[in-house]
Design a protein around this motif. Structure first.
Motif, short mmCIF file in Angstrom:
data_model
loop_
_atom_site.label_atom_id
_atom_site.label_comp_id
_atom_site.label_asym_id
_atom_site.label_seq_id
_atom_site.Cartn_x
_atom_site.Cartn_y
_atom_site.Cartn_z
N THR A 1 -10.16 -10.87 -28.26
CA THR A 1 -11.52 -10.34 -28.35
C THR A 1 -12.49 -11.50 -28.56
O THR A 1 -12.32 -12.30 -29.48
CB THR A 1 -11.65 -9.37 -29.54
N ILE B 1 -15.76 -12.62 -30.03
CA ILE B 1 -16.66 -12.13 -31.07
C ILE B 1 -17.86 -13.07 -31.13
O ILE B 1 -17.78 -14.15 -31.72
CB ILE B 1 -15.95 -12.02 -32.43
N LEU C 1 -19.08 -14.86 -34.31
CA LEU C 1 -18.23 -15.93 -34.82
C LEU C 1 -18.15 -17.10 -33.86
O LEU C 1 -17.68 -18.19 -34.23
CB LEU C 1 -16.82 -15.40 -35.10
N HIS D 1 -9.13 -6.24 -32.30
CA HIS D 1 -10.36 -6.37 -33.08
C HIS D 1 -11.56 -5.79 -32.35
O HIS D 1 -11.64 -5.86 -31.11
CB HIS D 1 -10.64 -7.85 -33.39
N GLU E 1 -17.69 -6.79 -32.60
CA GLU E 1 -18.86 -7.02 -33.44
C GLU E 1 -18.63 -6.33 -34.78
O GLU E 1 -17.77 -5.45 -34.89
CB GLU E 1 -20.12 -6.48 -32.78
N PRO E 2 -19.36 -6.72 -35.81
CA PRO E 2 -19.19 -6.04 -37.09
C PRO E 2 -19.51 -4.55 -36.98
O PRO E 2 -20.40 -4.14 -36.22
CB PRO E 2 -20.19 -6.76 -38.01
N TYR F 1 -15.70 -6.89 -40.12
CA TYR F 1 -14.88 -7.05 -38.92
C TYR F 1 -13.66 -6.15 -39.09
O TYR F 1 -12.94 -6.24 -40.09
CB TYR F 1 -14.48 -8.51 -38.72
N TYR G 1 -10.17 -3.63 -42.62
CA TYR G 1 -11.48 -4.30 -42.57
C TYR G 1 -11.46 -5.62 -43.33
O TYR G 1 -10.71 -5.80 -44.30
CB TYR G 1 -12.54 -3.41 -43.21
N ALA H 1 -17.82 -8.89 -43.27
CA ALA H 1 -18.32 -9.87 -42.31
C ALA H 1 -18.69 -11.18 -42.99
O ALA H 1 -18.41 -12.26 -42.46
CB ALA H 1 -19.51 -9.29 -41.56
N GLU I 1 -17.29 -14.95 -42.00
CA GLU I 1 -18.23 -15.94 -41.51
C GLU I 1 -18.25 -17.20 -42.38
O GLU I 1 -18.58 -18.28 -41.90
CB GLU I 1 -19.62 -15.30 -41.38
N LEU J 1 -10.04 -13.37 -41.80
CA LEU J 1 -9.66 -12.35 -40.82
C LEU J 1 -8.19 -11.95 -40.95
O LEU J 1 -7.81 -10.83 -40.60
CB LEU J 1 -9.91 -12.84 -39.40
#
Length: 338
Positions: free
Chosen positions: A85, A87, A90, A146, A149-150, A160, A196, A199, A203, A209
């Protein structure tokens, strides 16, 4: 894509690809390459387009191999079934894959800026959740994907999210141990779960993650074509109604969940997940969108399999890349009707 004659890394098949675009915008697949002894690697292959239609690939080598100790057992090894994915928040491609190590299949993550060089984040470590009365890290787990996006987390804050598919039967590893279900779950068939990571945490530190928490059940089998189990396919894509999730469903008989020769049929369906709470299914297909029909889908390492793992838009048209009978890679056009 089919196995290249004389290529040792593809001796037992090419299948179940991830996908992504390199920084110059070129579309690539990241296929699972299976060598003798069922040892898998992740390759990179540029997609050849003819009038906007994928018609072949040009191989670009191997980008991930079972080099880490936890990706190898005494009699097995593999990095399998990647999903990738992109993102944007990120600035990274996030790859989930199955590490076939000493304790069987476990989910793992890696990240890349260019699809070529990958940094392992390690095995996924599911946070302990007392109300489940179990530890998700005990169980084999596959089909991790995943969101791009958030999304709203359980507390309403951006997070995420990853979908995954735990398997509750531990008898394969410890004879006689059998099925151990989480509290509140009464159906032992493997289904789709969501977990989850806030986010802000990811970041600050991308390795977060690999430490998801707040685990919730999303969906279990409902229809005859998915009577044995279901699992997520490609990463969800945003449509007007919510998040579109293409998923696979399995029917038939499974005597050994890790044997290649099974009397099963894998088909593909779809769900719409609530954008305000992606643990909620708003709608799902009662009949499969795609089932094994062609010779390549009905005959192979595991017969009767269509296994979607990637979606890409090409000239405004969405295409689904999928494994065919655990031996080849096919592509289908995803069209909206009505």
């Amino acid at each position: 894509m089919s196995p290249l004659p004389g290529e040792p890394n593809e001796a037992e098949g090419v299948l179940n690809p991830a996908s992504g675009r390199t920084p110059d915008g070129t579309l690539h697949l990241l296929p699972r390459l299976v060598s003798a002894g069922n040892v898998s690697r992740v390759g990179l292959a540029e997609v050849v387009l003819t009038d906007g239609v994928p018609t072949g690939v040009e191989r670009r080598g191997v980008v991930l191999a079972p080099d880490a100790g936890w990706e190898r057992g005494r009699n097995n090894a593999g990095v399998e079934d990647p999903r990738v994915t992109w993102i944007p928040a990120l600035g990274l491609h996030v790859m989930s894959y199955v590490a076939y190590g000493p304790l069987g299949p476990k989910p793992a993550l890696a990240v890349s800026e260019d699809l070529t060089r990958w940094r392992r984040l390690g095995p996924v470590q599911f946070g302990y959740q007392p109300d489940l009365d179990t530890d998700l890290n005990l169980f084999p787990n596959k089909d991790v994907v995943h969101f791009p996006e958030p999304v709203p987390g359980p507390d309403g804050e951006p997070a995420y999210a990853m979908l995954h598919r735990p398997m509750w039967d531990l008898g394969w590893f410890r004879p006689g141990e059998g099925v151990h279900l989480p509290a509140g779950v009464t159906d032992e068939r493997p289904g789709i779960w969501i977990s989850y990571v806030p986010a802000a945490e990811a970041e600050r530190d991308i390795t977060a993650l690999a430490r998801p928490r707040d685990h919730r059940l999303v969906a279990l089998s409902e229809h005859p074509w998915e009577s044995l189990k279901i699992g997520a396919g490609p990463a969800p894509i945003r449509v007007p109604e919510g998040w579109l999730l293409i998923h696979h469903g399995v029917s038939g008989t499974i005597e050994d969940p890790f044997a290649q020769n099974q009397k099963v049929s894998y088909a593909a369906g779809a769900m719409i997940l609530d954008p305000a709470d992606p643990a909620v299914v708003l709608a799902r297909s009662a009949e499969p969108l795609m089932a094994p029909e062609t010779e390549e889908e009905r005959s192979g390492t595991v017969p009767n399999v269509v296994f979607p793992t990637a979606i890409e838009e090409i000239d405004g048209v969405r295409h689904v890349f999928y494994g065919m009978a655990d031996a080849h890679i096919g592509v289908a056009r995803l069209e909206r009707v009505g």
